[in-house]
Write an enzyme that holds these catalytic residues in place. Structure first.
Site, PDB file in Angstrom:
ATOM      1  CB  SER A   1      -0.984   0.002   1.169  1.00 44.45           C
ATOM      2  OG  SER A   1      -1.977  -0.971   0.936  1.00 44.45           O
TER       3      SER A   1
ATOM      4  CE  LYS B   1      -8.921  -6.240   5.101  1.00 46.03           C
ATOM      5  NZ  LYS B   1      -9.054  -6.749   3.733  1.00 46.03           N
TER       6      LYS B   1
ATOM      7  CG  ASN C   1     -10.533  -1.785   2.535  1.00 44.78           C
ATOM      8  OD1 ASN C   1     -11.600  -1.221   2.363  1.00 44.78           O
ATOM      9  ND2 ASN C   1      -9.574  -1.787   1.627  1.00 44.78           N
TER      10      ASN C   1
ATOM     11  N   GLY D   1     -13.700 -18.523   2.176  1.00 41.41           N
ATOM     12  CA  GLY D   1     -12.891 -17.877   3.217  1.00 41.41           C
ATOM     13  C   GLY D   1     -13.046 -16.365   3.142  1.00 41.41           C
ATOM     14  N   GLY D   2     -12.095 -15.647   3.718  1.00 41.93           N
ATOM     15  CA  GLY D   2     -12.179 -14.192   3.786  1.00 41.93           C
ATOM     16  C   GLY D   2     -12.286 -13.513   2.434  1.00 41.93           C
ATOM     17  CB  ALA D   3     -10.186 -13.727  -0.586  1.00 44.92           C
TER      18      ALA D   3
ATOM     19  CG  LEU E   1     -10.580 -13.215  -5.577  1.00 42.40           C
ATOM     20  CD1 LEU E   1     -11.303 -13.166  -4.237  1.00 42.40           C
ATOM     21  CD2 LEU E   1     -11.004 -12.018  -6.414  1.00 42.40           C
TER      22      LEU E   1
ATOM     23  N   GLY F   1      -5.591 -11.094  -9.623  1.00 39.26           N
ATOM     24  CA  GLY F   1      -6.172 -10.166  -8.655  1.00 39.26           C
ATOM     25  C   GLY F   1      -5.418  -8.866  -8.434  1.00 39.26           C
TER      26      GLY F   1
HETATM   27  P1  ATR Z   1      -8.391 -16.110   2.496  1.00 36.62           P
HETATM   28  O1  ATR Z   1      -8.390 -14.955   3.431  1.00 36.62           O
HETATM   29  O2  ATR Z   1      -7.250 -16.127   1.515  1.00 36.62           O
HETATM   30  O3  ATR Z   1      -9.707 -16.305   1.823  1.00 36.62           O
HETATM   31  P2  ATR Z   1      -9.071 -18.236   4.281  1.00 36.62           P
HETATM   32  O4  ATR Z   1     -10.104 -17.384   4.918  1.00 36.62           O
HETATM   33  O5  ATR Z   1      -8.207 -19.090   5.161  1.00 36.62           O
HETATM   34  O6  ATR Z   1      -8.069 -17.396   3.411  1.00 36.62           O
HETATM   35  O7  ATR Z   1      -9.817 -19.182   3.195  1.00 36.62           O
HETATM   36  C1  ATR Z   1      -9.122 -20.072   2.412  1.00 36.62           C
HETATM   37  C2  ATR Z   1     -10.067 -20.644   1.361  1.00 36.62           C
HETATM   38  O8  ATR Z   1      -9.315 -21.536   0.515  1.00 36.62           O
HETATM   39  C3  ATR Z   1     -11.202 -21.496   1.928  1.00 36.62           C
HETATM   40  O9  ATR Z   1     -12.302 -21.450   1.057  1.00 36.62           O
HETATM   41  C4  ATR Z   1     -10.562 -22.893   1.962  1.00 36.62           C
HETATM   42  O10 ATR Z   1     -11.483 -23.960   1.941  1.00 36.62           O
HETATM   43  P3  ATR Z   1     -12.059 -24.570   3.347  1.00 36.62           P
HETATM   44  O11 ATR Z   1     -13.081 -23.591   3.821  1.00 36.62           O
HETATM   45  O12 ATR Z   1     -12.629 -25.866   2.980  1.00 36.62           O
HETATM   46  O13 ATR Z   1     -10.869 -24.645   4.268  1.00 36.62           O
HETATM   47  C5  ATR Z   1      -9.816 -22.874   0.646  1.00 36.62           C
HETATM   48  N1  ATR Z   1      -8.697 -23.819   0.669  1.00 36.62           N
HETATM   49  C6  ATR Z   1      -7.522 -23.684   1.314  1.00 36.62           C
HETATM   50  N2  ATR Z   1      -6.721 -24.739   1.072  1.00 36.62           N
HETATM   51  C7  ATR Z   1      -7.421 -25.569   0.256  1.00 36.62           C
HETATM   52  C8  ATR Z   1      -7.136 -26.812  -0.377  1.00 36.62           C
HETATM   53  N3  ATR Z   1      -5.954 -27.423  -0.209  1.00 36.62           N
HETATM   54  N4  ATR Z   1      -8.086 -27.356  -1.152  1.00 36.62           N
HETATM   55  C9  ATR Z   1      -9.278 -26.752  -1.354  1.00 36.62           C
HETATM   56  N5  ATR Z   1      -9.606 -25.554  -0.806  1.00 36.62           N
HETATM   57  C10 ATR Z   1      -8.690 -24.983  -0.001  1.00 36.62           C
END
Ligand code: ATR
Length: 303
Positions: free
Chosen positions: A37, A86, A107, A148-150, A242, A265
């Site tokens: 940033s 956040k 953010n 997940g978060g993103a 992303l 992204g």
């Molecule tokens: P971010 O902030 O990057 O979104 P996060 O909140 O930890 O990180 O979310 C990670 C995402 O990637 C989730 O959707 C996770 O799936 P799960 O909810 O089932 O954990 C997915 N993910 C991470 N590693 C994975 C893997 N090896 N195979 C499939 N999905 C994965």
């Protein structure tokens, strides 16, 4: 801005003099040490000759309230907020933008009378980036990988912008279910349809727009991809990953290899910053400066 002085703030060879009217913006988070940033904001200030400097502030969880109050008292013009603050920052705002409130994540803090107003420019940045990638959300069916978060931010954007249906695919169905319920309740319509990623073969036939919102394929795990099956990619028309490091993920390679279009992204990162800068300074950043910032970012994330 005068150049060549001793007491200066240096930006990669270019120099900005700190003067009595210089304002401060910054980033609060933990960690903040690897942030891009400052590169975005200080480049714009330098190019537009605006007396504004942007600095990272490492803030612990228990210090968020004091940081926001302190920033206000120090006449800080605006802040970005990154993980893990956040959501926590919301309790310490004077006002909040309705979409940011719905998402429950802020953010960007914009100075107003008596405090800060919170926005979510991650979402606005993603919207600008998707428009530029020629991806239409309104009235369309979209596949979103991850919960997940993103992916959460992307799912809210799709619902907010009137997606007809979003197939939300996640490794753990439970998380997809939970996010789908939250968004469908919030928007009072059943637009998010949760599925297990392994059930991708049940997706409707025809050309798909896919947003890759998992962390799979992120540097250094550049050979990983959430769906391996080449058959899946034959149905992908447009895709947005992303992830921006590497610049071409395995997911993007597979999409492009099957004849589809794919973007990374980096533009989302770019535009969340551009939008924040525009809010703080009430201006529109010119295209040629956006391009300069983008080129610098691209150079930084190259692996
Ligand atoms: P971010 O902030 O990057 O979104 P996060 O909140 O930890 O990180 O979310 C990670 C995402 O990637 C989730 O959707 C996770 O799936 P799960 O909810 O089932 O954990 C997915 N993910 C991470 N590693 C994975 C893997 N090896 N195979 C499939 N999905 C994965």
């Amino acid at each position: 801005m005068q150049k060549g002085k001793e007491r200066i703030f240096a930006i990669k060879g270019e120099q900005m003099e700190i003067i009595g009217t210089t304002r401060v913006c910054g980033l609060i988070g933990n960690p903040v040490e690897h942030t891009l940033s400052p590169l975005i904001h200080n480049t714009i200030s330098e190019k537009l000759q605006i007396p504004l400097v942007y600095v990272p502030f490492h803030v612990e969880q228990e210090g968020v309230e004091a940081a926001v109050r302190g920033a206000y008292e120090l006449n800080v013009l605006g802040l970005n907020v990154t993980v893990p603050h956040k959501s926590a920052v919301i309790a310490h705002l004077k006002e909040i933008d309705p979409l940011a409130e719905k998402i429950g994540a802020v953010n960007t803090l914009v100075r107003v009378e008596g405090g800060y107003k919170g926005y979510n420019t991650d979402i606005l940045g993603l919207y600008r980036a998707m428009k530029e990638a020629d991806i239409t959300i309104e009235n369309q069916e979209t596949v979103l990988l991850g919960a997940g978060g993103a992916a959460r931010a992307a799912a809210f954007l799709l619902a907010e912008k009137g997606a007809k249906k979003v197939y939300l695919l996640n490794r753990s169905l439970e998380k997809a279910d939970q996010l789908a319920r939250e968004i469908n309740d919030s928007f009072e319509r059943d637009c998010i349809c949760p599925m297990k990623t392994s059930e991708y073969e049940k997706l409707p036939s025809g050309k798909l727009t896919v947003i890759q919102g998992t962390s799979v394929g992120l540097y250094p795990n550049i050979h990983d991809v959430v769906i391996e099956d080449p058959e899946f990619y034959k149905h992908v028309n447009k895709a947005y990953d992303l992830i921006y490091k590497p610049a071409e993920t395995k997911f993007m390679k597979l999409v492009r290899g099957a004849g589809g279009k794919a973007e990374n992204g980096l533009k989302m990162l770019l535009y969340q910053g551009i939008t924040a800068y525009e809010y703080w300074n009430r201006l529109t950043v010119p295209e040629e400066i956006i391009q300069i910032v983008y080129d610098k970012l691209e150079g930084k994330v190259r692996v």
